[in-house]
Scaffold this active site. Structure first.
Site, PDB file in Angstrom:
ATOM      1  N   THR A  34     -87.570  47.283  -3.634  1.00 36.64           N
ATOM      2  CA  THR A  34     -87.127  48.576  -3.123  1.00 36.64           C
ATOM      3  C   THR A  34     -88.330  49.403  -2.690  1.00 36.64           C
ATOM      4  OG1 THR A  34     -85.671  50.454  -3.568  1.00 36.64           O
ATOM      5  CG2 THR A  34     -86.921  49.638  -5.448  1.00 36.64           C
TER       6      THR A  34
ATOM      7  N   LYS B 173     -90.847  47.134   0.807  1.00 31.09           N
ATOM      8  CA  LYS B 173     -90.096  46.124   1.567  1.00 31.09           C
ATOM      9  C   LYS B 173     -90.957  45.459   2.650  1.00 31.09           C
ATOM     10  CE  LYS B 173     -85.553  48.034   0.589  1.00 31.09           C
ATOM     11  NZ  LYS B 173     -84.295  48.575   1.113  1.00 31.09           N
TER      12      LYS B 173
ATOM     13  N   GLY C 203     -86.175  54.399  10.254  1.00 30.70           N
ATOM     14  CA  GLY C 203     -87.090  54.021   9.178  1.00 30.70           C
ATOM     15  C   GLY C 203     -86.725  52.641   8.652  1.00 30.70           C
ATOM     16  N   GLY C 204     -87.188  52.330   7.455  1.00 31.32           N
ATOM     17  CA  GLY C 204     -86.976  51.001   6.878  1.00 31.32           C
ATOM     18  C   GLY C 204     -85.508  50.639   6.773  1.00 31.32           C
TER      19      GLY C 204
ATOM     20  N   TYR D 162     -76.258  57.806  -1.610  1.00 32.43           N
ATOM     21  CA  TYR D 162     -75.076  57.800  -2.477  1.00 32.43           C
ATOM     22  C   TYR D 162     -75.321  58.702  -3.688  1.00 32.43           C
ATOM     23  CZ  TYR D 162     -78.136  54.344  -4.557  1.00 32.43           C
ATOM     24  OH  TYR D 162     -79.231  53.724  -5.074  1.00 32.43           O
TER      25      TYR D 162
END
Ligand code: NDP
Length: 280
Positions: free
Chosen positions: A65, A69, A133-134, A228
């Site tokens: 994470t 990455k 972004g990622g 979330y």
């Protein structure tokens, strides 16, 4: 013997992956352990050395994470799928016979949540991906593979949206569909509307809203925030303008299920795990 797995990040204490994989393991009767591993960010090879240590200790694999990455992408000797190449980011590492292979399951996690759990068919739809972004790069390939009518990538820093759109160009040659892929800056979205709007920015982490116009939500549109855990400004904005909203919890569980499948060859049932996390 118990097979060992981990999630590597910094910070990592907030990660829900250990709970998710423990639930998958109970459900499918797999004998695994799964823990959080903090890798240092103050040394250039902190992530790489952490991976080497896990391999030496007999771990079978690891999730990766923020912010590692891309480091994981560089660490792999083999990428399992084209989606990992598109993403230039790895979130699932497998250690086997001294080889480190990697995949990116974020995109399939997103697509599965949208299509299976939320019942929204992306094929032929107008899709807006906000952010470059990622996380956005991670979902580009799998989203494009659903053959939407249009895939517009928009980002505060326009050059990154352009780069993302460019990466998808080879897929147009491979696939017999006529998906239009374009980069647009936020201002150019004025007057445009979409059936699916995905917030892949990190703006929600700071309770901010990307500066997109309210025209982006077509009547009955689905607005999906990858974040979330709470109602975000993006979700409130979308709801106010008539969209149905969803957060990224389902994506989180679905990307974990795909990683579990890569490692164990068994597909867990994600619905009870999503329900369990929502009730918690
Ligand atoms: P990155 O740091 O790589 O990228 C951040 C992106 O957000 C950039 O496109 C940046 O734009 C944009 N951005 C940040 N703040 C704003 C703002 N105020 N207005 C407009 N744009 C903004 O982050 P990630 O891509 O790794 O993560 C993005 C989100 O996705 C996070 O909320 C993360 O939690 C979530 N995520 C969820 C997953 C899940 O399973 N549900 C999986 C992976 C990520 P610019 O380029 O201009 O700086």
């Amino acid at each position: 013997m118990t097979d060992k797995y981990a999630v590597i990040g910094n910070p990592v204490e907030h990660s829900k992956s250990p709970e998710i994989h423990a639930a998958f393991a109970r459900q499918t009767r797999q004998d695994i352990s799964y823990e959080r591993v903090l890798a240092p960010i103050d040394t250039e090879d902190g992530f790489s050395k952490t991976v080497d240590r896990l391999i030496a200790q007999g771990y079978k694999g690891a999730n990766v994470t923020v912010p590692f990455k891309y480091s994981a992408f560089l660490k792999t000797s083999k990428r399992d799928t084209p989606r990992a190449e598109f993403a230039r980011a790895i979130n699932t590492l497998s250690f086997c016979n001294g080889e480190i292979s990697g995949d990116n399951t974020d995109g399939v996690g997103l697509v599965t949540d949208i299509s299976k759990n939320l019942g929204f068919d992306i094929k032929g739809k107008k899709v807006l991906l906000v952010g470059a972004g990622g996380a956005a790069f991670g979902v580009l390939g799998p989203l494009r593979e659903q053959s939407p009518m249009q895939l517009i990538i928009s980002n505060r820093t326009f050059a990154k949206a352009e780069e993302a759109a460019k990466i998808l160009a080879p897929l147009a040659k491979l696939r017999a569909d006529d998906t239009e892929v374009l980069a647009k800056c936020f201002e150019e979205l004025n007057g445009c509307s979409f059936d699916l709007v995905i917030n892949a920015t990190s703006s929600s982490l700071n309770d901010e809203l990307p500066a997109i116009p309210d025209s982006v939500f077509a009547p009955g549109a689905l607005a999906y925030d990858m974040m979330y855990g709470r109602e975000t400004p993006f979700m409130k904005f979308a709801r106010t303008h008539g969209a149905q909203v969803a957060d990224g919890l389902g994506m989180l569980v679905e990307q974990a299920a795909e990683a579990f499948f890569i490692w164990r060859g068994v597909r867990p049932d994600t619905a009870p795990v999503i329900a369990q996390l929502r009730s918690a």
